[in-house]
Design a protein around this motif. Structure first.
Motif, PDB file in Angstrom:
ATOM      1  N   ARG B 311     -38.497  29.155  -4.186  1.00  0.00           N
ATOM      2  CA  ARG B 311     -39.605  28.639  -4.897  1.00  0.00           C
ATOM      3  C   ARG B 311     -40.774  29.139  -3.960  1.00  0.00           C
ATOM      4  O   ARG B 311     -41.777  28.502  -3.421  1.00  0.00           O
ATOM      5  CB  ARG B 311     -39.859  27.111  -4.633  1.00  0.00           C
ATOM      6  CG  ARG B 311     -39.560  26.287  -3.512  1.00  0.00           C
ATOM      7  CD  ARG B 311     -39.723  24.878  -3.783  1.00  0.00           C
ATOM      8  NE  ARG B 311     -39.522  24.170  -2.438  1.00  0.00           N
ATOM      9  CZ  ARG B 311     -40.272  23.171  -2.119  1.00  0.00           C
ATOM     10  NH1 ARG B 311     -41.840  23.344  -2.514  1.00  0.00           N
ATOM     11  NH2 ARG B 311     -40.287  22.574  -0.968  1.00  0.00           N
ATOM     12  N   LYS B 312     -40.981  30.596  -4.005  1.00  0.00           N
ATOM     13  CA  LYS B 312     -41.860  31.232  -3.253  1.00  0.00           C
ATOM     14  C   LYS B 312     -43.292  31.219  -3.825  1.00  0.00           C
ATOM     15  O   LYS B 312     -44.141  31.488  -3.057  1.00  0.00           O
ATOM     16  CB  LYS B 312     -41.442  32.782  -2.895  1.00  0.00           C
ATOM     17  CG  LYS B 312     -40.191  32.775  -2.065  1.00  0.00           C
ATOM     18  CD  LYS B 312     -40.228  34.144  -1.596  1.00  0.00           C
ATOM     19  CE  LYS B 312     -39.047  34.340  -0.352  1.00  0.00           C
ATOM     20  NZ  LYS B 312     -38.738  35.645  -0.040  1.00  0.00           N
ATOM     21  N   GLU B 313     -43.217  30.735  -5.233  1.00  0.00           N
ATOM     22  CA  GLU B 313     -44.708  30.664  -5.853  1.00  0.00           C
ATOM     23  C   GLU B 313     -45.282  29.601  -5.164  1.00  0.00           C
ATOM     24  O   GLU B 313     -46.577  29.054  -5.453  1.00  0.00           O
ATOM     25  CB  GLU B 313     -44.443  30.084  -7.203  1.00  0.00           C
ATOM     26  CG  GLU B 313     -43.578  29.000  -7.733  1.00  0.00           C
ATOM     27  CD  GLU B 313     -42.001  29.118  -7.841  1.00  0.00           C
ATOM     28  OE1 GLU B 313     -41.379  30.011  -7.059  1.00  0.00           O
ATOM     29  OE2 GLU B 313     -41.381  28.654  -8.697  1.00  0.00           O
ATOM     30  N   ASP B 349     -37.497  35.328   4.177  1.00  0.00           N
ATOM     31  CA  ASP B 349     -36.579  34.482   3.431  1.00  0.00           C
ATOM     32  C   ASP B 349     -36.616  32.875   3.893  1.00  0.00           C
ATOM     33  O   ASP B 349     -35.862  32.159   3.100  1.00  0.00           O
ATOM     34  CB  ASP B 349     -35.170  34.882   3.590  1.00  0.00           C
ATOM     35  CG  ASP B 349     -34.792  35.605   2.251  1.00  0.00           C
ATOM     36  OD1 ASP B 349     -35.707  35.836   1.336  1.00  0.00           O
ATOM     37  OD2 ASP B 349     -33.702  36.461   2.397  1.00  0.00           O
ATOM     38  N   PHE B 350     -37.433  32.823   4.797  1.00  0.00           N
ATOM     39  CA  PHE B 350     -37.557  31.378   5.482  1.00  0.00           C
ATOM     40  C   PHE B 350     -36.266  30.530   5.292  1.00  0.00           C
ATOM     41  O   PHE B 350     -36.121  29.472   4.958  1.00  0.00           O
ATOM     42  CB  PHE B 350     -38.426  30.594   4.694  1.00  0.00           C
ATOM     43  CG  PHE B 350     -39.985  31.115   4.589  1.00  0.00           C
ATOM     44  CD1 PHE B 350     -40.650  30.732   5.795  1.00  0.00           C
ATOM     45  CD2 PHE B 350     -40.552  32.039   3.757  1.00  0.00           C
ATOM     46  CE1 PHE B 350     -42.119  31.290   5.929  1.00  0.00           C
ATOM     47  CE2 PHE B 350     -41.578  32.475   3.933  1.00  0.00           C
ATOM     48  CZ  PHE B 350     -42.611  32.205   4.904  1.00  0.00           C
ATOM     49  N   ILE B 354     -39.803  24.924   5.104  1.00  0.00           N
ATOM     50  CA  ILE B 354     -40.993  24.439   5.162  1.00  0.00           C
ATOM     51  C   ILE B 354     -41.417  24.227   6.420  1.00  0.00           C
ATOM     52  O   ILE B 354     -42.571  24.564   7.030  1.00  0.00           O
ATOM     53  CB  ILE B 354     -41.252  23.024   4.320  1.00  0.00           C
ATOM     54  CG1 ILE B 354     -40.922  22.940   2.787  1.00  0.00           C
ATOM     55  CG2 ILE B 354     -42.943  22.962   4.123  1.00  0.00           C
ATOM     56  CD1 ILE B 354     -41.569  23.810   1.876  1.00  0.00           C
ATOM     57  N   ARG B 355     -40.418  23.707   7.429  1.00  0.00           N
ATOM     58  CA  ARG B 355     -40.567  23.528   8.669  1.00  0.00           C
ATOM     59  C   ARG B 355     -41.202  24.906   9.193  1.00  0.00           C
ATOM     60  O   ARG B 355     -41.800  25.037  10.365  1.00  0.00           O
ATOM     61  CB  ARG B 355     -39.472  22.733   9.308  1.00  0.00           C
ATOM     62  CG  ARG B 355     -39.694  22.267  10.676  1.00  0.00           C
ATOM     63  CD  ARG B 355     -38.506  21.543  11.415  1.00  0.00           C
ATOM     64  NE  ARG B 355     -38.264  20.375  10.719  1.00  0.00           N
ATOM     65  CZ  ARG B 355     -37.113  20.202  10.260  1.00  0.00           C
ATOM     66  NH1 ARG B 355     -36.009  21.157  10.553  1.00  0.00           N
ATOM     67  NH2 ARG B 355     -36.666  19.050   9.509  1.00  0.00           N
ATOM     68  N   GLU B 356     -40.398  25.962   9.125  1.00  0.00           N
ATOM     69  CA  GLU B 356     -40.514  27.411   9.515  1.00  0.00           C
ATOM     70  C   GLU B 356     -41.843  27.889   9.300  1.00  0.00           C
ATOM     71  O   GLU B 356     -42.612  28.303  10.062  1.00  0.00           O
ATOM     72  CB  GLU B 356     -39.404  28.317   9.013  1.00  0.00           C
ATOM     73  CG  GLU B 356     -39.516  29.661   9.792  1.00  0.00           C
ATOM     74  CD  GLU B 356     -38.715  30.635   9.112  1.00  0.00           C
ATOM     75  OE1 GLU B 356     -37.651  30.309   8.319  1.00  0.00           O
ATOM     76  OE2 GLU B 356     -38.810  31.641   9.591  1.00  0.00           O
ATOM     77  N   LEU B 357     -42.293  27.512   8.046  1.00  0.00           N
ATOM     78  CA  LEU B 357     -43.522  28.125   7.580  1.00  0.00           C
ATOM     79  C   LEU B 357     -44.653  27.070   8.318  1.00  0.00           C
ATOM     80  O   LEU B 357     -45.584  27.890   8.957  1.00  0.00           O
ATOM     81  CB  LEU B 357     -43.847  27.647   6.200  1.00  0.00           C
ATOM     82  CG  LEU B 357     -45.063  28.072   5.559  1.00  0.00           C
ATOM     83  CD1 LEU B 357     -45.405  29.609   5.480  1.00  0.00           C
ATOM     84  CD2 LEU B 357     -45.289  27.524   4.083  1.00  0.00           C
ATOM     85  N   GLU B 358     -44.538  25.892   8.481  1.00  0.00           N
ATOM     86  CA  GLU B 358     -45.495  25.181   9.180  1.00  0.00           C
ATOM     87  C   GLU B 358     -45.581  25.583  10.834  1.00  0.00           C
ATOM     88  O   GLU B 358     -46.690  25.972  11.163  1.00  0.00           O
ATOM     89  CB  GLU B 358     -44.920  23.841   9.300  1.00  0.00           C
ATOM     90  CG  GLU B 358     -45.842  22.815   9.828  1.00  0.00           C
ATOM     91  CD  GLU B 358     -45.350  21.340  10.090  1.00  0.00           C
ATOM     92  OE1 GLU B 358     -44.122  20.961   9.621  1.00  0.00           O
ATOM     93  OE2 GLU B 358     -45.787  20.576  10.355  1.00  0.00           O
ATOM     94  N   ASN B 359     -44.434  25.814  11.172  1.00  0.00           N
ATOM     95  CA  ASN B 359     -44.657  26.548  12.813  1.00  0.00           C
ATOM     96  C   ASN B 359     -45.290  27.966  12.815  1.00  0.00           C
ATOM     97  O   ASN B 359     -45.820  28.289  13.786  1.00  0.00           O
ATOM     98  CB  ASN B 359     -43.179  26.752  12.992  1.00  0.00           C
ATOM     99  CG  ASN B 359     -42.486  25.413  13.333  1.00  0.00           C
ATOM    100  OD1 ASN B 359     -43.262  24.362  13.524  1.00  0.00           O
ATOM    101  ND2 ASN B 359     -41.235  25.181  13.611  1.00  0.00           N
ATOM    102  N   ILE B 360     -44.915  28.676  11.553  1.00  0.00           N
ATOM    103  CA  ILE B 360     -45.700  29.932  11.651  1.00  0.00           C
ATOM    104  C   ILE B 360     -47.077  29.947  11.483  1.00  0.00           C
ATOM    105  O   ILE B 360     -47.890  30.581  12.281  1.00  0.00           O
ATOM    106  CB  ILE B 360     -45.337  30.702  10.169  1.00  0.00           C
ATOM    107  CG1 ILE B 360     -43.665  31.537  10.580  1.00  0.00           C
ATOM    108  CG2 ILE B 360     -46.158  31.914   9.992  1.00  0.00           C
ATOM    109  CD1 ILE B 360     -42.941  31.944   9.309  1.00  0.00           C
ATOM    110  N   ILE B 361     -47.773  28.734  10.627  1.00  0.00           N
ATOM    111  CA  ILE B 361     -49.068  28.675  10.612  1.00  0.00           C
ATOM    112  C   ILE B 361     -49.654  27.986  11.893  1.00  0.00           C
ATOM    113  O   ILE B 361     -50.864  28.269  12.467  1.00  0.00           O
ATOM    114  CB  ILE B 361     -49.330  27.626   9.316  1.00  0.00           C
ATOM    115  CG1 ILE B 361     -48.591  27.968   8.048  1.00  0.00           C
ATOM    116  CG2 ILE B 361     -50.820  27.468   9.227  1.00  0.00           C
ATOM    117  CD1 ILE B 361     -49.394  29.430   7.607  1.00  0.00           C
ATOM    118  N   GLU B 362     -48.937  27.138  12.539  1.00  0.00           N
ATOM    119  CA  GLU B 362     -49.457  26.494  13.832  1.00  0.00           C
ATOM    120  C   GLU B 362     -49.632  27.634  14.849  1.00  0.00           C
ATOM    121  O   GLU B 362     -50.347  27.630  15.669  1.00  0.00           O
ATOM    122  CB  GLU B 362     -48.451  25.498  14.185  1.00  0.00           C
ATOM    123  CG  GLU B 362     -48.888  24.761  15.293  1.00  0.00           C
ATOM    124  CD  GLU B 362     -47.830  23.694  15.811  1.00  0.00           C
ATOM    125  OE1 GLU B 362     -46.901  23.165  14.829  1.00  0.00           O
ATOM    126  OE2 GLU B 362     -48.156  22.815  16.845  1.00  0.00           O
TER     127      GLU B 362
END
Lengths: 158, 451
Positions: B311-313, B349-350, B354-362
């Protein structure tokens, strides 16, 4: 409005959200709180406590854990005021000035002088006192004015 | 003539929709327009002559005042988003622009600040997002929206729920959302990660123990089931529990009773059970590693949460969401993510979801002090992904082979699915695989599920 420290033997712990040497402009955003103990109308101890959370219920819980009777602060949000009052913490809100001036005025009962009151203070008085305070004994139902109940605690100035 | 110009300027300032005030060199307010009165709730007569921080009550006043910054830098600060507390105690988001003022001799004489209430803009944005969110979960993906649609009905029932999803997909968020939407919302929500505790400890955590049940058990301790009485108990990593515990859990579900360790009397529980796993329980049942009867008891309502790569959208709204959250938490004002950085994320591909994305933004918030998050603030992913765009293909054939490899890998080496996704017949794909010499491994037994 009567804003002063008890002159009798009772102890009182107040908290002031601070920024350097001033009362923090907005209590919700302050990152440290000065906790000051009064006994018999005199300051006996003060400690600077860092605020590590930005979550309001956690901030209020922290003040409760510290045993704070009264919070003297600058502007604050309605939810913060409501939670504090419902936790039995008296409020002297929309106060401005340096810590030294404010503490001195609090001791001498002159905190209600216009120079210590932020613009918007009168409007805030109306919403800060709404709701029933379920708090500890002498501050029960005392929301914004936070003055200990007359008769039990003497006060200087009116 | 000069007086007329001054009057005109006053009229213009009064009529603009943005709040505007000016300060002298001591930060005391010298003018305060009508819109400023409306946004702050402070009448002009109370504001004039007062320190601007005592009137604006903004989150930035003491840490990074835009006016101070503009005066010191001799430049403008534009559209900085901050929070203020107005005289009614409401927290509002405003966008501030500021610049310094100079007198006729060119000496600094104060500053001017304009501000706009963006609460209404946020309200419109929230309204738009309403259909794409449920509790704290955001998604524009159609499968996620189908889940949002059934969540209230799921919450209303008392049946057990099984949440399936990879690690980091937000299974606990879904469990909380079900609890918060349910009639049990005022009662406790108790979460326990079954995979994090050894079996004996897990048993005492779940069911509690009586004093004397074992050494050091000096007093009774309530278990999670007791704590969750009337509410919801969320058991994460349910696929990790032992066979013995599976039997005990089955009894709790069937009979609504359990015995604390060392206890002789059964206790009743009415806690609703929500479980979650990142394993394939069905396969575990077939392999005899998970009890069939327990599986069917847990699997009354099954919700499969799609991983982020499916769900990359959702990436743009999730990135915006995390940026807004970290801005608020850290008192920063990052304005967003650059298009190229977002494209770079879209190629990842994450595996951590979501946790990985959150860490990337942090992480990006640590490296990026202000402005926009760019590619340089993001971590390097695997060399394959990182070099993907810059790869120099020798020939059209190698490019085609690389592309087909990527598509096959994405579809778990399933040629039929890959052909469908590419919009070509599977025979065409087979031909291309042969002619390009692509070595295709056998598809795994458990391909990613597509609801």
């Amino acid at each position: 409005m009567l804003l002063s420290v008890s002159q009798e033997d009772d102890s009182m712990r107040i908290a002031i959200p601070v920024c350097e040497q001033h009362v923090a402009t907005v209590a919700d955003f302050a990152d440290s709180v000065l906790v000051v103990d009064f006994e018999g109308g005199r300051e006996i101890k003060r400690e600077l406590v860092p605020v590590t959370t930005g979550i309001l219920p956690a901030r209020v819980a922290m003040l409760e854990d510290l045993g704070v009777d009264v919070m003297i602060c600058g502007a604050l949000s309605r939810p913060f005021a409501s939670m504090a009052v419902h936790s039995g913490i008296g409020l002297a809100a929309f106060i401005t000035g340096t810590i030294a001036e404010v503490l001195s005025a609090f001791s001498s009962g002159t905190l209600s002088e216009p120079r210590f009151l932020m613009p918007g203070h009168m409007q805030a008085r109306q919403w800060c006192t709404r709701g029933r305070c379920r708090g500890r004994g002498r501050f029960r139902g005392r929301g914004f004015d936070m003055q200990p109940a007359p008769g039990r605690h003497g006060r200087r100035g009116t | 003539m000069a007086r007329k110009t001054s009057t005109d300027a006053g009229l213009i300032i009064e009529s603009i929709a943005d709040g505007l005030f000016t300060v002298d060199e001591n930060w005391r307010i010298t003018s305060f327009n009508r819109a400023a009165e409306e946004i702050t709730g402070i009448p002009r007569e109370e504001a004039l002559g007062r320190m601007c921080k005592d009137v604006l009550h903004a989150s930035c006043c003491e840490t990074n005042c835009p006016m101070r910054e503009a005066i010191q830098a001799g430049s403008r600060v534009v559209s900085r988003i901050v929070s203020i507390v107005d005289s009614s105690g409401a927290v509002r988001s405003i966008s501030i622009s500021a610049s310094g003022l100079k007198d006729s001799q060119g000496r600094p004489s104060g500053g001017v600040e304009t501000f706009r209430d963006i609460g209404s803009i946020e309200a419109v944005r929230n309204e738009v997002m309403e259909g794409y969110s449920c509790q704290d979960i955001l998604s524009v993906n159609h499968r996620m929206r189908e889940i949002f649609a059934i969540l209230p009905a799921v919450a209303d029932s008392a049946s057990t729920v099984l949440l399936e999803g990879e690690t980091g997909t937000g299974k606990e968020l879904f469990a909380r959302a079900i609890h918060n939407l349910s009639p049990r919302r005022a009662q406790p929500f108790i979460a326990l990660n079954c995979g994090a505790l050894p079996d004996t400890l897990l048993e005492s955590e779940l069911f509690g123990y009586k004093a004397g049940a074992f050494t050091d058990a000096k007093r009774d301790k309530p278990g999670r089931f007791e704590l969750a009485q009337g509410g919801t108990i969320f058991l994460d990593e349910i696929g990790d529990i032992s066979a013995a515990l599976q039997v005990r859990l089955l009894r709790v579900i069937q009979e609504k009773t359990y015995e604390p360790l060392g206890g002789v009397r059964s206790k009743k529980t009415d806690a609703r059970i929500i479980t979650a796993t990142n394993r394939d329980l069905e396969t575990m049942v077939q392999q005899g590693r998970f009890r069939k009867d327990l599986y069917y008891r847990l699997n009354v309502i099954k919700i499969r949460i799609p991983p982020l790569r499916e769900r990359k959208e959702d990436l743009p709204i999730l990135v915006d969401h995390f940026i807004a959250r970290f801005n608020a938490e850290q008192g920063k004002n990052l304005t967003g993510m650059s298009e190229s950085a977002l494209q770079y994320l879209l190629r990842h591909d994450f595996p951590g979801n979501i946790r990985e994305l959150e860490n990337i933004i942090e992480r990006a918030f640590i490296l990026c002090r202000s402005g926009t998050i760019t590619r340089q603030h993001l971590p390097r992913f695997t060399p394959e992904e990182d070099l993907d765009q810059e790869k120099n293909y020798d020939t059209l054939k190698t490019m085609e082979a690389s592309f087909l490899m990527r598509m096959l890998k994405k579809n778990d080496w399933n040629r039929k699915k890959t052909a469908e996704e590419l919009g070509i017949h599977k025979s065409t794909l087979f031909r291309k695989i042969r002619s390009l010499g692509i070595d295709v491994p056998r598809p795994s037994k458990n391909p990613p599920e597509h609801d």
